[in-house]
Design a protein around this motif. Structure first.
Motif, mmCIF file in Angstrom:
data_model
loop_
_atom_site.group_PDB
_atom_site.id
_atom_site.type_symbol
_atom_site.label_atom_id
_atom_site.label_comp_id
_atom_site.label_asym_id
_atom_site.label_seq_id
_atom_site.Cartn_x
_atom_site.Cartn_y
_atom_site.Cartn_z
ATOM 1 N N LYS A 402 0.850 -1.197 0.000
ATOM 2 C CA LYS A 402 0.000 0.000 0.000
ATOM 3 C C LYS A 402 0.875 1.232 0.000
ATOM 4 O O LYS A 402 1.654 1.446 0.929
ATOM 5 N N ASP A 418 3.272 -3.382 -11.895
ATOM 6 C CA ASP A 418 2.413 -4.320 -11.179
ATOM 7 C C ASP A 418 2.118 -3.739 -9.801
ATOM 8 O O ASP A 418 2.347 -2.552 -9.568
ATOM 9 N N ALA A 419 1.587 -4.575 -8.885
ATOM 10 C CA ALA A 419 1.076 -4.059 -7.619
ATOM 11 C C ALA A 419 2.118 -3.251 -6.849
ATOM 12 O O ALA A 419 1.766 -2.342 -6.108
ATOM 13 N N MET B 289 -1.890 -6.744 -10.404
ATOM 14 C CA MET B 289 -1.888 -5.286 -10.363
ATOM 15 C C MET B 289 -2.395 -4.757 -9.020
ATOM 16 O O MET B 289 -2.071 -3.648 -8.630
ATOM 17 N N VAL B 290 -3.238 -5.524 -8.345
ATOM 18 C CA VAL B 290 -3.732 -5.123 -7.023
ATOM 19 C C VAL B 290 -3.578 -6.333 -6.117
ATOM 20 O O VAL B 290 -3.896 -7.456 -6.510
ATOM 21 N N ASP B 291 -3.064 -6.108 -4.921
ATOM 22 C CA ASP B 291 -2.883 -7.204 -3.964
ATOM 23 C C ASP B 291 -2.916 -6.583 -2.574
ATOM 24 O O ASP B 291 -1.903 -6.124 -2.076
ATOM 25 N N LYS B 292 -4.122 -6.492 -1.962
ATOM 26 C CA LYS B 292 -4.160 -5.825 -0.661
ATOM 27 C C LYS B 292 -5.218 -6.401 0.260
ATOM 28 O O LYS B 292 -6.241 -6.930 -0.189
ATOM 29 N N GLN B 293 -4.936 -6.268 1.543
ATOM 30 C CA GLN B 293 -5.874 -6.750 2.560
ATOM 31 C C GLN B 293 -7.019 -5.765 2.711
ATOM 32 O O GLN B 293 -6.808 -4.551 2.752
ATOM 33 N N THR B 294 -8.224 -6.282 2.817
ATOM 34 C CA THR B 294 -9.391 -5.443 3.097
ATOM 35 C C THR B 294 -10.209 -6.146 4.173
ATOM 36 O O THR B 294 -9.933 -7.299 4.518
ATOM 37 N N ILE B 296 -10.453 -5.922 7.311
ATOM 38 C CA ILE B 296 -9.545 -6.477 8.322
ATOM 39 C C ILE B 296 -10.254 -6.531 9.683
ATOM 40 O O ILE B 296 -10.859 -5.553 10.130
#
Lengths: 451, 379
Positions: A402, A418-419, B289-294, B296
Motif C-alpha cells: 500500500k 504491477d502491484a 496489479m492489485v494485492d491488498k488486505q481489506t 480487516i
C-alpha cells in the motif's frame, strides 16, 4: 572412413525367419538424402530414397546401422510407388544381433521399387549466431545472421538436402539414448536407465570435432556450389520455422559448416539503458533495442536465439570497436528485442534518499503503536556521458503493497508495472543530465487497513 | 536325458504311463513328448501375458501322469491350468502335484479308455509383453492427422515361439513366430484420417508469469486433441497408452517431426491430448496489479485475525502468428473466493481452478482482467 546404414535385400526361399540371411540379391545405394536438423533437441529426421529390387512374394530386407546414432524405433520404410501392392508386414529386430532390423515385405510385383527409408538420428546439430556492426552514431546496425551445422553423427552425409528447424519440440526420450540401447524397445520389466554416454568411437569423434574448430570454419568441404550463392528459404510450419538450405551440402562426420542466413544493411536501433536494483544491482545495463518488423527491415521470419557480437564503426576507414555481446532468445515476428550488452559506467543513475520521516501514528488500547506511515523522498540523478542520445528506463520496486507516489520538479511520468513496481522512462541527449524527485508514502499496520 | 531335452525346448510337456512306479521313478521314464500345436499369446492384460497352448495326449485307459516342466523361463506355477477339450466327460484331472526343487508339476489324469485327447495348457509367462506406439502425420493446415498404431511384441521370456496367434483385446490377431530376445513391430491400427483440434495451454501454476524476467523463451505448450469417437474414424475401442510421434507434411513431399509424447489410455468418447511442442509466437504476460488486505478484523490486542484479500490479475496475450489461436488458460485461486469482475467467461474446473478459452486474433492481442476477493483468510 564411412559408416553407412546398409540396406540389403534378400529373397526368401521358404519364408522362414531362420533362412532370412541367404541369397543376397542387391545392395542398393542411397539415391538421395534429406536431413531435417533440430536445435532445441539432439534430433535429426533423415530420409533416404533407395531403389529396391523386390521379387513377387515374401522379401526380407536387412537394414543395419552399426557405429551410427540412429534410433531403431524410428525406422520406417515406405514404398514410393505401388503402395497398394507392397505390404510392409513387420519390422523384426532379431535376437542376439545389435543394430540390425529386418523388414518383412509381401510384394505383389517384382522389379525395381523406389522406397523411402526414414529414421531419427542424433549427433547432428545447428545453432544460429549473429554479427552486428553499429554506425558511428549508433542509430543503425548492420545485422548478419549465420547458422553453423555440425555433424557428429558417425555418418558422412554427402550431397544431402539440409533443412533446419527453428522451434521447441517436445520429446520424451533422448535419441542418443535410444540409439545406444541393447534392445530397441528394452526388455519387458526393465525401465530405460541412462546409458553411459561415451563409447570409444565418440571420443574419437570428439577429437575430430576439435580439429575442425581449430582449422576454422567457412571452408567449403567439397560442396558442389560455392557457398556465397546459397540462400536459405524460410517458411512457417505449425509452431516451427523450416529453413531449407538451397542446393545440396556435403557434411562429413566430425565437420561443421557455417552458412549465411541473412544480411540486413541498416536496422534502426535504440540505445536503451536500464536500472533496476532488485534485478541488476546498483549498476546500469546497456541494451540495444529494435523490433523484428518491416520498419526495421526485418520481420520476414522469427529470429532464432543465439549469440550476437556487436561491433561499432569508429571512423571513416570503418575501423571497428567491440561493444559487447548478448545471448538472446527466439524473437517472434513483430516482437520487440532488447539485447543485453552488459553493465556500463558511461551512463549513471544515482538514486539518493533525501528525506525520511514517519507520521500518522496509531495506537491500540494498551498504548502500543499499531499503525504508521513512512515517507521517503528520493532524488534521481541520471547522466549521459556519451556522445550519442540514449534512453534510460528506471524501475522502482516497493516492499509495501500500500503506497502513494508523487513526482516533483521534472516532466517525467511513471507507469505502474504491477502491484508494487513503477517504471520511469527518460530520453537524454548527448552529454545531457536530468534530475527528478519523487516522494513515496507507504502505509503500515492499521494505517493500511482502509487503503 | 532330461537335461538334453531342456536344451531343445525350455517348456516341456512329457507323458508317461502309470504302471506301478513312484512319482520320482516315473518321471525319469519319459514315454512321449507331445508336440505343441496351436499356441496363443494373449496380450490383453498389459501387466501379464497369458500363453495358451494346445497339445494332443495319447492316454492309456486308467491313470496317466503328465509332467509339465520349465527351465530358464519364469512361469507363475499357480497360474497353470489344463483344460480337457475332446472328451471332458470321460477324461478327468484327478490331482496336481509339484515335485520338490523343480520347476515342474505332474497332472494325474484318469481316462475311461485309451484315446488321443486334446488338451489346452495355459499359464502366465513373464518377460513377454507388448508396447503400443502411435504415429500421426498432420496436414499442413493442422486440421487432421493420418493416424496409425503399431504393436511392439517383445519376447525375452526364454522361450521361442515358432508360430503363435498373437491377440490383443481388440483388433485383428497376428500369426507370428517370435524367438527369445526378439522384438517385432507390427501395424495393428490404421484409422486413416482423424480430425484434430490444436490447443495452446497456459497454466498459471506451471508457466512463468513475466517472460521479460527470464533469459529463455517461455514456450506455451501446444497440444493436439484427438477425440476417440466414430466421427473421428476411431471410437471402436479404447486407445492404449503409448508413445506417439507426430509428424507434419511440409508441402514439399516430405515431413518434419512436430514432437512426441506419452499418451494416456483414452476410453471411447474421450479426448487424447498430445503435447507436441512449445509455441514461442504466443506470449502471455501475467501480472498482479492489485494485492491488498481489506475487511480487516482484529482481536482485542489489535492483532489481525481475519481479513479478505483483494487481488486484480491481468494477463496480456500476444499472438505473433499469422493465424488465430485458441488459448486455454488455467488460473488457480486458493481458498474461498468471490469473483468481483472478469472480462471473459470461465468454467469452474474445481473450487480453486478456473479455465478460460480465449480466442486471440492473428497478430493481435487479448487481455484478461480478473478482479476477485479471497475471503476470510485467518492470520
Amino acid at each position: 572412413m564411412k559408416w553407412i546404414p546398409l540396406v540389403m535385400c534378400f529373397v526368401l526361399v521358404s519364408g522362414g525367419i531362420c533362412e532370412a540371411k541367404v541369397d543376397l540379391v542387391s545392395l542398393p545405394s542411397r539415391d538421395s538424402v534429406q536431413l531435417t536438423i533440430y536445435n532445441s533437441a539432439d534430433l535429426t529426421l533423415a530420409k533416404e530414397s533407395r531403389s529396391l529390387t523386390l521379387k513377387e512374394g515374401f522379401n526380407d530386407l536387412q537394414f543395419s546401422w552399426a557405429n551410427t546414432l540412429i534410433d531403431p524405433t524410428s525406422l520406417e520404410l515406405v514404398p514410393l510407388t505401388n503402395a497398394d501392392r507392397i505390404d510392409v508386414q513387420a519390422l523384426t529386430y532379431p535376437p542376439r544381433v545389435k543394430n540390425l532390423g529386418l523388414w518383412n515385405i509381401d510384394s505383389g510385383l517384382s522389379g525395381q521399387i523406389p522406397v523411402e527409408i526414414s529414421y531419427l538420428t542424433s549427433g547432428l546439430s545447428w545453432r544460429a549466431f549473429y554479427l552486428g556492426t553499429l554506425t558511428p552514431d549508433e542509430k543503425e546496425m548492420r545485422l548478419k545472421g549465420y547458422v553453423r551445422v555440425l555433424n557428429n553423427s558417425g555418418e558422412d552425409y554427402e550431397n544431402a538436402q539440409v533443412r533446419l528447424i527453428v522451434g521447441k519440440v517436445h520429446i520424451i526420450d533422448q535419441i542418443a539414448q535410444l540409439a545406444q540401447r541393447q534392445y530397441p524397445y528394452e526388455r519387458p520389466g526393465i525401465y530405460p536407465a541412462a546409458q553411459p554416454e561415451v563409447h570409444s568411437k565418440r571420443s574419437r569423434q570428439d577429437v575430430r570435432v576439435m580439429k575442425s574448430v581449430m582449422m576454422g570454419e567457412g571452408i567449403a568441404f567439397g560442396s558442389v556450389a560455392p557457398m556465397e550463392t546459397k540462400e536459405i528459404i524460410k517458411e512457417g510450419l505449425s509452431e516451427y520455422f523450416l529453413y531449407t538450405i538451397e542446393g545440396r551440402e556435403t557434411i562429413l562426420n566430425g565437420w561443421s559448416k557455417r552458412l549465411p542466413s541473412f544480411d540486413v544493411a541498416s536496422v534502426p536501433v535504440v540505445n536503451l539503458y536500464k536500472y533496476e536494483e532488485e534485478r541488476y544491482g546498483y549498476q546500469v545495463i546497456r541494451f540495444l533495442s529494435f523490433k523484428n518488423d518491416e520498419d526495421h527491415l526485418l520481420g520476414e521470419t522469427p529470429i532464432p536465439g543465439g549469440l550476437l557480437k556487436v561491433f561499432r564503426n569508429v571512423d571513416a576507414e570503418n575501423h571497428l570497436s567491440y561493444e559487447g555481446q548478448s545471448e538472446f532468445k527466439y524473437i517472434p515476428i513483430d516482437e520487440d528485442v532488447e539485447l543485453n550488452l552488459g553493465a556500463v559506467q558511461n551512463i549513471v543513475v544515482e538514486p539518493k534518499l533525501m528525506n525520511l520521516k514517519t507520521e500518522n501514528f496509531m495506537f491500540d488500547r494498551h498504548g502500543n503503536i499499531n499503525g504508521w506511515d513512512e515517507v521517503r523522498t528520493y532524488k534521481m540523478e541520471v547522466k549521459n556521458t556519451r556522445q550519442v542520445p540514449v534512453e534510460v528506463e528506471i524501475k522502482r520496486n516497493f516492499n509495501a503493497l500500500k503506497w502513494d507516489i508523487h513526482n516533483e520538479g521534472a516532466e517525467v511520468k511513471y507507469e505502474k508495472i504491477d502491484a508494487n513496481t513503477v517504471k520511469y522512462k527518460l530520453a537524454l541527449q548527448s552529454k545531457e543530465n536530468k534530475t527528478f524527485q519523487y516522494t513515496l508514502r507507504t502505509f503500515h499496520g492499521r494505517r493500511g487497513d482502509h487503503k | 536325458m532330461k537335461k538334453n531335452m531342456y536344451l531343445k525346448s525350455v517348456i516341456m510337456l512329457s507323458m508317461f504311463c502309470f504302471l506301478s512306479l513312484s512319482v520320482a521313478e516315473a518321471r525319469i521314464k519319459l514315454v512321449a513328448l507331445p508336440k505343441r500345436a496351436d499356441t496363443i499369446i494373449r496380450l490383453d492384460n498389459p501387466q501379464f501375458t497369458l500363453i495358451e497352448e494346445e497339445r494332443v495326449l495319447t492316454l492309456q485307459q486308467g491313470l496317466n501322469k503328465v509332467d509339465f516342466s520349465w527351465n530358464g523361463v519364469s512361469i507363475d506355477p499357480d497360474s497353470i491350468r489344463i483344460d480337457i477339450l475332446s472328451h471332458s466327460d470321460q477324461v478327468t484331472l484327478l490331482n496336481v502335484s509339484y515335485p520338490p526343487n523343480e520347476n515342474a508339476l505332474v497332472w494325474e489324469i484318469s481316462s475311461a479308455g485309451a484315446r488321443e485327447e486334446k488338451i489346452r495348457v495355459s499359464y502366465l509367462l513373464s518377460n513377454i509383453d507388448r508396447l503400443i506406439t502411435y504415429k500421426s502425420v498432420a496436414d499442413k493446415a493442422e486440421t487432421q492427422v493420418n493416424f496409425k498404431s503399431h504393436l511392439i511384441l517383445r519376447n525375452f521370456s526364454g522361450e521361442d515361439f515358432a508360430n503363435a496367434k498373437v491377440l490383443l483385446d481388440y483388433g485383428e490377431s497376428f500369426e507370428e513366430g517370435i524367438r527369445h530376445e526378439e522384438t517385432k513391430q507390427l501395424l495393428f491400427l490404421k484409422a486413416g484420417t482423424v480430425p484434430i483440434e490444436k490447443v495452446w495451454q497456459w497454466d498459471s501454476k506451471k508457466q512463468i508469469w513475466d517472460p521479460e524476467e527470464v533469459d529463455q523463451n517461455v514456450g506455451i505448450p501446444v497440444h493436439y486433441r484427438i477425440t476417440n469417437t466414430t466421427d473421428s474414424n476411431l471410437g471402436q475401442n479404447a486407445l492404449w497408452n503409448g508413445k506417439m510421434r507426430v509428424f507434419q507434411l511440409d508441402g514439399h513431399g516430405s515431413t518434419i517431426l512436430l514432437g512426441e509424447d506419452a499418451v494416456d489410455l483414452t476410453p471411447v468418447g474421450e479426448d487424447m491430448e498430445v503435447y507436441i511442442g512449445d509455441s514461442r509466437d504466443l506470449v502471455v504476460t501475467q501480472r498482479k496489479m492489485v494485492d491488498k488486505q481489506t475487511n480487516i478484523r482484529r482481536n482485542t490486542s489489535g492483532r489481525v485475525v481475519l481479513y479478505d484479500n483483494e487481488e486484480q490479475v491481468t494477463a496480456k496475450i500476444e499472438n505473433f502468428k499469422d493465424t488465430n489461436a485458441k488459448l486455454k488458460m488455467v488460473q488457480h485461486i486458493p481458498g474461498e473466493w468471490d469473483m468481483h469482475s472478469c472480462n471473459f467467461e470461465y468454467k469452474k474446473e474445481n473450487a480453486n481452478t478456473i479455465e478460460f478459452e480465449i480466442d486471440v486474433p492473428a497478430q493481435g492481442k487479448a487481455e484478461l482482467v480478473m478482479h476477485y476477493f479471497r475471503r476470510n483468510i485467518r492470520n
